[in-house]
Scaffold this motif. Structure first.
Motif, PDB file in Angstrom:
ATOM      1  N   ASP A 171       0.831  -1.213   0.000  1.00 32.50           N
ATOM      2  CA  ASP A 171       0.000   0.000   0.000  1.00 32.50           C
ATOM      3  C   ASP A 171       0.857   1.252   0.000  1.00 32.50           C
ATOM      4  N   GLU A 172       2.008   1.191   0.638  1.00 35.26           N
ATOM      5  CA  GLU A 172       2.995   2.280   0.573  1.00 35.26           C
ATOM      6  C   GLU A 172       4.399   1.685   0.605  1.00 35.26           C
ATOM      7  N   ILE A 173       5.300   2.376  -0.066  1.00 38.47           N
ATOM      8  CA  ILE A 173       6.712   1.951  -0.120  1.00 38.47           C
ATOM      9  C   ILE A 173       7.554   3.202   0.103  1.00 38.47           C
ATOM     10  N   ASP A 174       8.413   3.192   1.118  1.00 38.91           N
ATOM     11  CA  ASP A 174       9.244   4.379   1.326  1.00 38.91           C
ATOM     12  C   ASP A 174      10.631   4.164   0.700  1.00 38.91           C
ATOM     13  N   PRO A 175      11.497   5.169   0.710  1.00 41.49           N
ATOM     14  CA  PRO A 175      12.785   5.034   0.014  1.00 41.49           C
ATOM     15  C   PRO A 175      13.679   3.934   0.577  1.00 41.49           C
ATOM     16  N   ASP A 176      13.442   3.516   1.830  1.00 45.73           N
ATOM     17  CA  ASP A 176      14.213   2.407   2.416  1.00 45.73           C
ATOM     18  C   ASP A 176      13.528   1.064   2.207  1.00 45.73           C
ATOM     19  N   LEU A 177      12.500   1.061   1.394  1.00 41.06           N
ATOM     20  CA  LEU A 177      11.704  -0.149   1.115  1.00 41.06           C
ATOM     21  C   LEU A 177      10.967  -0.656   2.352  1.00 41.06           C
ATOM     22  N   ASN A 178      10.721   0.240   3.285  1.00 40.43           N
ATOM     23  CA  ASN A 178       9.766  -0.111   4.336  1.00 40.43           C
ATOM     24  C   ASN A 178       8.363   0.041   3.744  1.00 40.43           C
ATOM     25  N   LEU A 179       7.460  -0.777   4.248  1.00 36.00           N
ATOM     26  CA  LEU A 179       6.144  -0.868   3.602  1.00 36.00           C
ATOM     27  C   LEU A 179       5.016  -0.705   4.610  1.00 36.00           C
ATOM     28  N   GLU A 192       7.461   9.347   0.263  1.00 39.44           N
ATOM     29  CA  GLU A 192       8.674   9.767   0.980  1.00 39.44           C
ATOM     30  C   GLU A 192       8.659   9.264   2.414  1.00 39.44           C
ATOM     31  N   GLN A 193       7.453   9.273   3.001  1.00 33.32           N
ATOM     32  CA  GLN A 193       7.312   8.832   4.396  1.00 33.32           C
ATOM     33  C   GLN A 193       6.035   8.022   4.520  1.00 33.32           C
ATOM     34  N   LEU A 194       6.105   6.917   5.254  1.00 33.68           N
ATOM     35  CA  LEU A 194       4.910   6.082   5.429  1.00 33.68           C
ATOM     36  C   LEU A 194       3.879   6.783   6.300  1.00 33.68           C
ATOM     37  N   GLY A 195       2.615   6.473   6.060  1.00 31.08           N
ATOM     38  CA  GLY A 195       1.587   6.899   7.011  1.00 31.08           C
ATOM     39  C   GLY A 195       0.362   7.573   6.430  1.00 31.08           C
ATOM     40  N   ALA A 196       0.418   8.040   5.193  1.00 26.24           N
ATOM     41  CA  ALA A 196      -0.794   8.645   4.615  1.00 26.24           C
ATOM     42  C   ALA A 196      -1.870   7.573   4.446  1.00 26.24           C
ATOM     43  N   PHE A 197      -1.440   6.365   4.090  1.00 27.58           N
ATOM     44  CA  PHE A 197      -2.377   5.232   4.027  1.00 27.58           C
ATOM     45  C   PHE A 197      -2.638   4.780   5.460  1.00 27.58           C
ATOM     46  N   ASP A 243      -0.640   8.011  21.640  1.00 24.15           N
ATOM     47  CA  ASP A 243      -0.480   9.262  22.401  1.00 24.15           C
ATOM     48  C   ASP A 243       0.962   9.413  22.869  1.00 24.15           C
ATOM     49  N   SER A 244       1.557   8.302  23.339  1.00 25.47           N
ATOM     50  CA  SER A 244       2.929   8.393  23.863  1.00 25.47           C
ATOM     51  C   SER A 244       3.914   8.722  22.747  1.00 25.47           C
ATOM     52  N   LEU A 245       3.580   8.347  21.532  1.00 23.75           N
ATOM     53  CA  LEU A 245       4.475   8.638  20.397  1.00 23.75           C
ATOM     54  C   LEU A 245       4.066   9.941  19.697  1.00 23.75           C
ATOM     55  N   GLU A 246       3.069  10.605  20.290  1.00 25.94           N
ATOM     56  CA  GLU A 246       2.548  11.859  19.722  1.00 25.94           C
ATOM     57  C   GLU A 246       2.108  11.677  18.274  1.00 25.94           C
ATOM     58  N   LEU A 247       1.454  10.554  18.048  1.00 24.26           N
ATOM     59  CA  LEU A 247       0.886  10.309  16.721  1.00 24.26           C
ATOM     60  C   LEU A 247      -0.584  10.744  16.735  1.00 24.26           C
ATOM     61  N   SER A 248      -1.164  10.798  15.570  1.00 25.22           N
ATOM     62  CA  SER A 248      -2.490  11.387  15.383  1.00 25.22           C
ATOM     63  C   SER A 248      -3.524  10.876  16.375  1.00 25.22           C
ATOM     64  N   ALA A 299       1.266  10.515   9.084  1.00 24.81           N
ATOM     65  CA  ALA A 299       2.706  10.312   8.862  1.00 24.81           C
ATOM     66  C   ALA A 299       3.252   9.516  10.035  1.00 24.81           C
ATOM     67  N   ILE A 300       4.211   8.654   9.744  1.00 31.68           N
ATOM     68  CA  ILE A 300       4.831   7.848  10.815  1.00 31.68           C
ATOM     69  C   ILE A 300       6.328   8.153  10.814  1.00 31.68           C
ATOM     70  N   PRO A 301       6.758   9.130  11.614  1.00 35.36           N
ATOM     71  CA  PRO A 301       8.182   9.482  11.601  1.00 35.36           C
ATOM     72  C   PRO A 301       9.070   8.388  12.200  1.00 35.36           C
ATOM     73  N   GLU A 302       8.547   7.669  13.211  1.00 41.28           N
ATOM     74  CA  GLU A 302       9.371   6.643  13.864  1.00 41.28           C
ATOM     75  C   GLU A 302       8.698   5.283  13.724  1.00 41.28           C
ATOM     76  N   CYS A 303       8.947   4.667  12.582  1.00 42.57           N
ATOM     77  CA  CYS A 303       8.268   3.394  12.288  1.00 42.57           C
ATOM     78  C   CYS A 303       8.671   2.295  13.267  1.00 42.57           C
ATOM     79  N   GLU A 304       9.962   2.231  13.608  1.00 43.02           N
ATOM     80  CA  GLU A 304      10.427   1.136  14.477  1.00 43.02           C
ATOM     81  C   GLU A 304       9.756   1.202  15.840  1.00 43.02           C
TER      82      GLU A 304
END
Ligand code: R5P
Length: 242
Positions: A91-99, A131-136, A159-164, A193-198
């Motif tokens: 559904d999404e592919i970022d430049p590091d091939l994270n999906l 460019e960055q995962l998370g719009a999907f 909430d702890s990761l300050e995500l939406s 957007a997911i700035p910190e996927c890990e």
């Protein structure tokens, strides 16, 4: 194939490029989704034309049914044991091939299958490259038992990761609660957007009741991005080469 729309032609181009990687004797994982449908058709064509001897495992009942209808023999993953190559959509592919995967709700079996493969190749059209995962939305498969408390844990993590704080949605299909092939349900997280996927992946995996999330980090080796005109761009991690 009948006349294809530009979007379908792009998917088919990626599928053809991926199937060109298949060699006689391979053990294959077959992904799920609309792009994987083209891949399964192209695979069946090659098997018919060249008599390739393959062992194939499917990542969903839908893919299993399609493959068998086209004359491919599908085995359980555990019968095969280990795979040389899995070809799947994203559904999404970022430049590091994270999906992000799981738009069709198959990411649990897809991740198990990809993890049991020497190589994972993704087939997609250009709309999937970001460019960055998370719009999907991020699909999270959860056990129905205690689902509301699982949901609370997920919200606390976000909430702890300050995500939406946008509400997560319990997936429906055709007006009914969506059930995965394993009988579980899916919460779709709207994160933008997911700035910190890990950190998100680790946090989700640690929550009781979460079976699997749709973040595939460091699993994909190659992405083949098809264009409507038939060209295919090869993406390897943090590098794009035509
Ligand atoms: O659950 C579904 C899978 O992860 C699909 O591979 C993904 O949603 C991409 O599907 P499509 O090729 O239809 O966009």
């Amino acid at each position: 194939m009948p006349d294809l729309s530009p979007a379908e032609a792009a998917k088919d181009a990626a599928a053809r490029a991926a199937i060109a990687l298949v060699q006689d004797g391979m053990r294959l994982g077959l992904g799920t989704g609309s792009t994987a449908v083209f891949m399964v058709h192209r695979l069946a064509e090659r098997v018919r034309a060249e008599g390739l001897r393959l062992r194939c495992a499917a990542t969903s009942r839908a893919t299993c049914d399609l493959a068998e209808s086209l004359g491919l023999r599908i085995e359980e993953l555990d019968e095969i044991g280990w795979l040389d190559l899995t070809i799947d959509g994203a559904d999404e592919i970022d430049p590091d091939l994270n999906l992000i995967k799981g738009g069709g709700g198959a990411h649990l079996r897809e991740k198990i299958t990809a993890a049991a493969s020497d190589r994972m190749v993704v087939v997609a059209d250009p709309t999937k490259v970001v460019e960055q995962l998370g719009a999907f939305h991020l699909p999270v498969e959860v056990i129905p038992f205690g689902m509301q408390t699982t949901r609370t844990h997920i919200q606390r993590l976000l909430d702890s990761l300050e995500l939406s704080r946008r509400p997560m949605l319990l997936r429906q299909r055709d007006g009914q609660l969506f059930r995965t092939d394993e009988g579980n349900v899916i919460l779709d997280l709207s994160l933008e957007a997911i700035p910190e996927c890990e950190a998100l992946a680790a946090g989700l995996s640690a929550i009781p009741g979460v079976v699997e999330h749709g973040l595939f980090l460091g699993m994909c080796d190659l992405a083949l991005i098809g264009s409507p005109d038939g060209r295919v761009i090869e993406m390897t991690a943090a590098q794009v080469a035509e």
